[in-house]
Design a protein around this motif. Structure first.
Motif, PDB file in Angstrom:
ATOM      1  N   UNK A 175       0.827  -1.205   0.000  1.00 17.43           N
ATOM      2  CA  UNK A 175       0.000   0.000   0.000  1.00 17.43           C
ATOM      3  C   UNK A 175       0.862   1.255   0.000  1.00 17.43           C
ATOM      4  N   UNK A 176       0.494   2.220  -0.817  1.00 18.73           N
ATOM      5  CA  UNK A 176       1.177   3.501  -0.836  1.00 18.73           C
ATOM      6  C   UNK A 176       0.170   4.630  -0.601  1.00 18.73           C
ATOM      7  N   UNK A 177       0.690   5.713  -0.085  1.00 18.08           N
ATOM      8  CA  UNK A 177      -0.109   6.898   0.195  1.00 18.08           C
ATOM      9  C   UNK A 177       0.325   8.012  -0.742  1.00 18.08           C
ATOM     10  N   UNK A 178      -0.618   8.558  -1.493  1.00 15.60           N
ATOM     11  CA  UNK A 178      -0.334   9.683  -2.378  1.00 15.60           C
ATOM     12  C   UNK A 178      -1.054  10.918  -1.839  1.00 15.60           C
ATOM     13  N   UNK A 179      -0.295  11.885  -1.366  1.00 17.19           N
ATOM     14  CA  UNK A 179      -0.858  13.119  -0.838  1.00 17.19           C
ATOM     15  C   UNK A 179      -0.856  14.155  -1.955  1.00 17.19           C
ATOM     16  N   UNK A 180      -2.018  14.731  -2.232  1.00 13.99           N
ATOM     17  CA  UNK A 180      -2.170  15.608  -3.395  1.00 13.99           C
ATOM     18  C   UNK A 180      -2.680  16.986  -2.961  1.00 13.99           C
ATOM     19  N   UNK A 181      -2.425  17.966  -3.821  1.00  7.45           N
ATOM     20  CA  UNK A 181      -2.996  19.287  -3.618  1.00  7.45           C
ATOM     21  C   UNK A 181      -4.523  19.158  -3.646  1.00  7.45           C
ATOM     22  N   UNK A 182      -5.224  19.682  -2.638  1.00  9.04           N
ATOM     23  CA  UNK A 182      -6.674  19.472  -2.580  1.00  9.04           C
ATOM     24  C   UNK A 182      -7.488  20.380  -3.487  1.00  9.04           C
ATOM     25  N   UNK A 183      -6.853  21.415  -4.071  1.00  2.18           N
ATOM     26  CA  UNK A 183      -7.602  22.467  -4.752  1.00  2.18           C
ATOM     27  C   UNK A 183      -7.520  22.388  -6.271  1.00  2.18           C
ATOM     28  N   UNK A 184      -6.350  22.145  -6.814  1.00  2.00           N
ATOM     29  CA  UNK A 184      -6.122  22.369  -8.249  1.00  2.00           C
ATOM     30  C   UNK A 184      -7.023  21.565  -9.171  1.00  2.00           C
ATOM     31  N   UNK A 185      -7.223  20.277  -8.859  1.00  4.28           N
ATOM     32  CA  UNK A 185      -8.026  19.447  -9.760  1.00  4.28           C
ATOM     33  C   UNK A 185      -9.455  19.975  -9.851  1.00  4.28           C
ATOM     34  N   UNK A 186      -9.996  20.424  -8.733  1.00  5.56           N
ATOM     35  CA  UNK A 186     -11.367  20.931  -8.761  1.00  5.56           C
ATOM     36  C   UNK A 186     -11.434  22.289  -9.457  1.00  5.56           C
ATOM     37  N   UNK A 187     -10.413  23.123  -9.254  1.00  2.00           N
ATOM     38  CA  UNK A 187     -10.374  24.413  -9.962  1.00  2.00           C
ATOM     39  C   UNK A 187     -10.266  24.191 -11.466  1.00  2.00           C
ATOM     40  N   UNK A 188      -9.470  23.205 -11.885  1.00  2.00           N
ATOM     41  CA  UNK A 188      -9.391  22.865 -13.314  1.00  2.00           C
ATOM     42  C   UNK A 188     -10.761  22.442 -13.843  1.00  2.00           C
ATOM     43  N   UNK A 189     -11.484  21.669 -13.042  1.00  2.00           N
ATOM     44  CA  UNK A 189     -12.816  21.227 -13.450  1.00  2.00           C
ATOM     45  C   UNK A 189     -13.746  22.418 -13.636  1.00  2.00           C
ATOM     46  N   UNK A 190     -13.687  23.387 -12.719  1.00  2.00           N
ATOM     47  CA  UNK A 190     -14.530  24.583 -12.850  1.00  2.00           C
ATOM     48  C   UNK A 190     -14.188  25.342 -14.131  1.00  2.00           C
ATOM     49  N   UNK A 191     -12.912  25.426 -14.435  1.00  2.00           N
ATOM     50  CA  UNK A 191     -12.496  26.152 -15.640  1.00  2.00           C
ATOM     51  C   UNK A 191     -12.995  25.455 -16.903  1.00  2.00           C
ATOM     52  N   UNK A 192     -13.168  24.138 -16.827  1.00  3.47           N
ATOM     53  CA  UNK A 192     -13.670  23.403 -17.993  1.00  3.47           C
ATOM     54  C   UNK A 192     -15.184  23.560 -18.169  1.00  3.47           C
ATOM     55  N   UNK A 193     -15.887  23.988 -17.130  1.00  4.38           N
ATOM     56  CA  UNK A 193     -17.344  24.073 -17.171  1.00  4.38           C
ATOM     57  C   UNK A 193     -17.869  25.458 -17.546  1.00  4.38           C
TER      58      UNK A 193
END
Length: 542
Positions: A175-193
């Motif tokens: 098992x591995x843990x991937x810690x990610x930026x919590x904001x960018x992916x959702x902001x990218x999604x908003x920009x696509x909409x």
């Protein structure tokens, strides 16, 4: 790595509500309480073994500690990869998006949504399934049944990295843990909409024309990324944008009662053109204009009527849905557009089923939740951006957009009265109302009424739920709905929804409370509230 199997005994109060398990922080801190519920989920969803899992929360008190427990139990239950929002933070719509984006088998969201936080406040946990939607009623029933039988849970005793250390970390051989930026992916999604350049021009055309209140909750960093960094707004448009574990002692619910100070800013002569606010976990929204709070029911209907100016919806709206207590304003628009409008019980999981099947692309509820098929949760930031897009596209004010809508479709006057009761009082009121549904039709307060208890069969799964609220329909286009809320942690909240339809060629400029006063008196009489509870004044009018 050492995996311990720990003996436990069941708790009797772990039945998930419409959005997971919510209890006081003190209850969640009791030995084994959180562990039992987590293990009940793993036992009920065997597909999690060997799969990816998303974890994040709204940052309230106990969030980090609960996330660490979740990580250790996920390792012990065979999860192959854990994707964690940095510092265990993810807004609810961002978490739902990440589950879908990463092809995860599900996600745990640590949130009590709009409930108060802090050591003396509330905590919550819910499980979202593959694709990001909320667990179905069938699955939550299985989880509850398992919680009543559980006798042991599994936990890995391993060191954990700092939860804000973005990157890849090995937790065990499997098992591995991937810690990610919590904001960018959702902001990218908003920009696509949305058309960000058009919104940016609108936002920057007049200083101070927009204001956003994050209520010291999770949406602050998301709002800063979208409204300031990507749309070029000034930092001054953000209020309460620094998340706090106790929401700075406030109640993070974007409504005219709990966000009264924000609403008051729009009663001044130099009020901004548009205001938006979001709640504890970022899934609710409130829309405000000069001198006016927009009813969430109207907001949903207006987005539907103007969907063609929103790039993510333009040309592809095939169906819409609303929760049963939400006004029928959406139905009127859908009929004009020639598309179906589904009426579902309260709870976003019922929308998710329709979204997954492609039967709807827009949905919402009166409790300040609105979203599209870009995620399988309601999305406060999306709703605010939808209003910015509509005002930019039509070059009009909030009032002008509302009045154009009512001139075309008529107006559905709507209000919700909340009554804080004991559990016993709540049950007594609903039992009394059941007598009306047994009769079907009745005469009361000078009105001819039809009465029913709302039930729903999911057209996709075939699963039926009953007793989802009691409805009274008048012979003059009025409707009263009674429902016990499932989001509190103490006592019962009786919610009474009042709605009166007024045609486009009638007077739709009347005062809301004046129009709905006869229905308010009728509702109190129908529920026998004074005799059963001794109090008829609502604790909140929303």
């Amino acid at each position: 790595m050492t995996i311990k199997v720990i003996e436990t005994t069941p708790f009797s109060d772990q039945k998930p509500g419409t959005a997971g398990l919510r209890e006081s922080v003190a209850r969640f801190r009791e030995p084994h309480y959180l562990n039992n519920f987590i293990q009940s989920v793993f036992d009920s969803v065997p597909d999690l073994a060997g799969a990816r899992l998303v974890i994040g929360g709204d940052g309230r008190h106990f969030n980090r500690e609960a996330a660490q427990t979740l990580i250790r139990m996920a390792v012990a239950n065979g999860v192959s990869e854990i994707i964690l929002g940095a510092d265990a933070i993810l807004s609810t719509p961002a978490a739902a998006h990440l589950v879908a984006l990463e092809g995860a088998a599900g996600g745990f969201l640590l949130t009590a949504s709009h409930n108060p936080g802090g050591p003396d406040g509330d905590f919550g946990i819910k499980f979202n399934v593959r694709g990001g939607g909320q667990a179905s009623a069938e699955l939550t029933d299985r989880i509850h049944a398992r919680s009543l039988q559980i006798r042991e849970y599994r936990e890995a005793h391993i060191p954990l990295p700092r939860l804000d250390d973005i990157g890849l970390h090995s937790l065990s051989e499997g098992c591995r843990l991937r810690i990610v930026d919590p904001v960018n992916a959702h902001a990218d999604l908003m920009e696509s909409q949305f058309d960000f350049p058009a919104i940016a021009r609108w936002l920057q055309a007049r200083p101070g024309r927009f204001l956003f209140d994050a209520m010291h909750a999770v949406t602050g960093p998301y709002a800063r990324e979208v409204f300031v960094r990507r749309l070029g707004g000034d930092d001054s448009l953000l209020l309460n944008a620094s998340p706090r574990e106790d929401f700075a002692g406030g109640h993070p619910d974007p409504n005219p009662v709990d966000a009264a100070d924000f609403v008051a800013r729009f009663a001044t002569a130099d009020a901004p053109d548009l205001g938006g606010a979001s709640d504890g976990d970022g899934d609710r929204n409130m829309i405000v204009g000069p001198g006016r709070m927009v009813s969430p029911c109207d907001s949903l209907a207006i987005i539907c009527a103007n969907h063609d100016c929103i790039p993510g919806l333009a040309g592809r709206l095939k169906g819409v849905a609303r929760s049963m207590p939400t006004s029928r304003a959406l139905d009127t628009v859908a009929q004009a557009l020639g598309i179906p409008c589904h009426e579902t019980p309260t709870g976003w999981r019922f929308f998710a089923s329709l979204l997954d099947a492609g039967q709807i692309q827009l949905c919402g509820e009166e409790s300040f939740g609105t979203s599209s098929d870009h995620v399988r949760e309601k999305d406060g930031l999306w709703a605010v951006l939808a209003w910015m897009q509509m005002l930019a596209s039509h070059n009009c004010s909030v009032d002008e957009l509302l009045e154009r809508h009512w001139q075309r479709f008529g107006r559905h006057y709507f209000v919700r009265h909340d009554h804080a009761l004991s559990s016993e009082q709540g049950d007594a009121v609903m039992a009394h109302l059941d007598q009306h549904t047994d009769r079907g039709r009745l005469t009361l307060g000078g009105y001819e009424l039809s009465a029913d208890s709302f039930s729903y069969t999911d057209p996709i799964s075939g699963h039926t739920v009953t007793r989802q609220g009691i409805r009274l329909h008048t012979d003059t286009g009025g409707r009263i709905v009674f429902r016990l809320s499932g989001t509190g942690t103490q006592g019962a909240t009786l919610r009474i929804y009042l709605e009166q339809a007024v045609a486009a060629d009638a007077d739709w400029r009347q005062d809301r409370d004046g129009v709905l006063e006869p229905l308010s008196r009728l509702a109190l009489e129908a529920a026998n509230l004074r005799k059963l509870c001794g109090e008829t004044t609502p604790t909140a009018v929303i």
